[in-house]
Write a protein that holds these residues in place. Structure first.
Motif, PDB file in Angstrom:
ATOM      1  N   PHE A  13      47.538 -41.538  23.632  1.00 16.44           N
ATOM      2  CA  PHE A  13      48.370 -42.686  23.286  1.00 16.44           C
ATOM      3  C   PHE A  13      49.788 -42.241  22.938  1.00 16.44           C
ATOM      4  O   PHE A  13      50.756 -42.884  23.330  1.00 16.44           O
ATOM      5  CB  PHE A  13      47.746 -43.472  22.124  1.00 16.44           C
ATOM      6  N   ASN A  14      49.922 -41.127  22.196  1.00 15.43           N
ATOM      7  CA  ASN A  14      51.250 -40.624  21.832  1.00 15.43           C
ATOM      8  C   ASN A  14      52.052 -40.204  23.072  1.00 15.43           C
ATOM      9  O   ASN A  14      53.249 -40.474  23.159  1.00 15.43           O
ATOM     10  CB  ASN A  14      51.135 -39.443  20.866  1.00 15.43           C
ATOM     11  N   GLU A  15      51.364 -39.562  24.017  1.00 13.23           N
ATOM     12  CA  GLU A  15      52.041 -39.175  25.252  1.00 13.23           C
ATOM     13  C   GLU A  15      52.493 -40.406  26.032  1.00 13.23           C
ATOM     14  O   GLU A  15      53.598 -40.444  26.576  1.00 13.23           O
ATOM     15  CB  GLU A  15      51.118 -38.318  26.112  1.00 13.23           C
ATOM     16  N   PHE A  16      51.635 -41.402  26.087  1.00 13.18           N
ATOM     17  CA  PHE A  16      51.970 -42.637  26.787  1.00 13.18           C
ATOM     18  C   PHE A  16      53.138 -43.342  26.105  1.00 13.18           C
ATOM     19  O   PHE A  16      54.073 -43.825  26.766  1.00 13.18           O
ATOM     20  CB  PHE A  16      50.749 -43.557  26.843  1.00 13.18           C
ATOM     21  N   ASP A  17      53.115 -43.374  24.799  1.00 15.33           N
ATOM     22  CA  ASP A  17      54.190 -44.010  24.030  1.00 15.33           C
ATOM     23  C   ASP A  17      55.517 -43.274  24.233  1.00 15.33           C
ATOM     24  O   ASP A  17      56.566 -43.906  24.381  1.00 15.33           O
ATOM     25  CB  ASP A  17      53.798 -44.041  22.549  1.00 15.33           C
ATOM     26  N   ASP A  18      55.475 -41.940  24.247  1.00 13.76           N
ATOM     27  CA  ASP A  18      56.690 -41.152  24.501  1.00 13.76           C
ATOM     28  C   ASP A  18      57.244 -41.435  25.896  1.00 13.76           C
ATOM     29  O   ASP A  18      58.449 -41.552  26.090  1.00 13.76           O
ATOM     30  CB  ASP A  18      56.406 -39.652  24.349  1.00 13.76           C
ATOM     31  N   ARG A  19      56.337 -41.538  26.870  1.00 16.13           N
ATOM     32  CA  ARG A  19      56.770 -41.823  28.237  1.00 16.13           C
ATOM     33  C   ARG A  19      57.426 -43.204  28.319  1.00 16.13           C
ATOM     34  O   ARG A  19      58.451 -43.370  28.970  1.00 16.13           O
ATOM     35  CB  ARG A  19      55.578 -41.744  29.192  1.00 16.13           C
ATOM     36  N   LEU A  20      56.853 -44.191  27.642  1.00 18.64           N
ATOM     37  CA  LEU A  20      57.459 -45.522  27.632  1.00 18.64           C
ATOM     38  C   LEU A  20      58.841 -45.501  26.985  1.00 18.64           C
ATOM     39  O   LEU A  20      59.773 -46.166  27.460  1.00 18.64           O
ATOM     40  CB  LEU A  20      56.558 -46.515  26.901  1.00 18.64           C
ATOM     41  N   ARG A  21      59.008 -44.737  25.924  1.00 20.01           N
ATOM     42  CA  ARG A  21      60.310 -44.611  25.263  1.00 20.01           C
ATOM     43  C   ARG A  21      61.347 -43.984  26.206  1.00 20.01           C
ATOM     44  O   ARG A  21      62.488 -44.426  26.279  1.00 20.01           O
ATOM     45  CB  ARG A  21      60.184 -43.769  23.992  1.00 20.01           C
TER      46      ARG A  21
ATOM     47  N   ASP B 250      62.326 -46.583  28.859  1.00 20.62           N
ATOM     48  CA  ASP B 250      63.222 -47.597  28.298  1.00 20.62           C
ATOM     49  C   ASP B 250      64.631 -47.038  28.101  1.00 20.62           C
ATOM     50  O   ASP B 250      65.625 -47.718  28.367  1.00 20.62           O
ATOM     51  CB  ASP B 250      62.673 -48.125  26.973  1.00 20.62           C
TER      52      ASP B 250
ATOM     53  N   SER C 147      44.109 -40.238  20.454  1.00 24.35           N
ATOM     54  CA  SER C 147      45.398 -40.397  19.798  1.00 24.35           C
ATOM     55  C   SER C 147      46.484 -39.626  20.544  1.00 24.35           C
ATOM     56  O   SER C 147      47.605 -40.110  20.662  1.00 24.35           O
ATOM     57  CB  SER C 147      45.303 -39.917  18.354  1.00 24.35           C
TER      58      SER C 147
END
Length: 114
Positions: A5-13, A16, A2
């Protein structure tokens, strides 16, 4: 899992957000280590403060020059005549009323105009 995934999601944000800012303009610079980096342009202030200050200084200088060249009595008489006009003339008379700063500048300018 988890946390990854949160780190990856933050990086994608962040990516963007950076891309959205780059759509409004970007600049390419060379870093200290020689790497070429593209960064979004900095946004300028919405109010051009420097121009506004120059406008006010120019207006006060113009008013002081008029006072110095016409003389204080004649200048005040003309401003009073301007107050008798329409709405635009009244607004102009309000702006052209003598104030302490323009009087001080007029006194300093007066010897140079004679």
């Amino acid at each position: 899992m988890s946390d990854a995934f949160n780190e990856f999601d933050d990086r994608l944000r962040r990516i963007d957000k950076n891309r959205a800012r780059m759509k409004q303009g970007y600049v390419t610079v060379v870093d200290r280590d020689g790497l070429i980096v593209t960064r979004p342009k900095r946004r300028r202030a919405s109010m051009p403060w420097r121009g506004f200050v120059f406008l006010i200084c120019g207006f006060l200088g113009f008013k002081a020059l008029l006072m110095a060249s016409m003389g204080f009595g004649n200048y005040i008489d003309r401003v009073q005549k301007l107050e008798q006009g329409g709405v635009v003339e009244i607004a102009g008379a309000y702006l052209m009323r003598p104030d302490s700063l323009s009087e001080y500048l007029a006194l300093k300018l007066r010897p140079y105009l004679k």
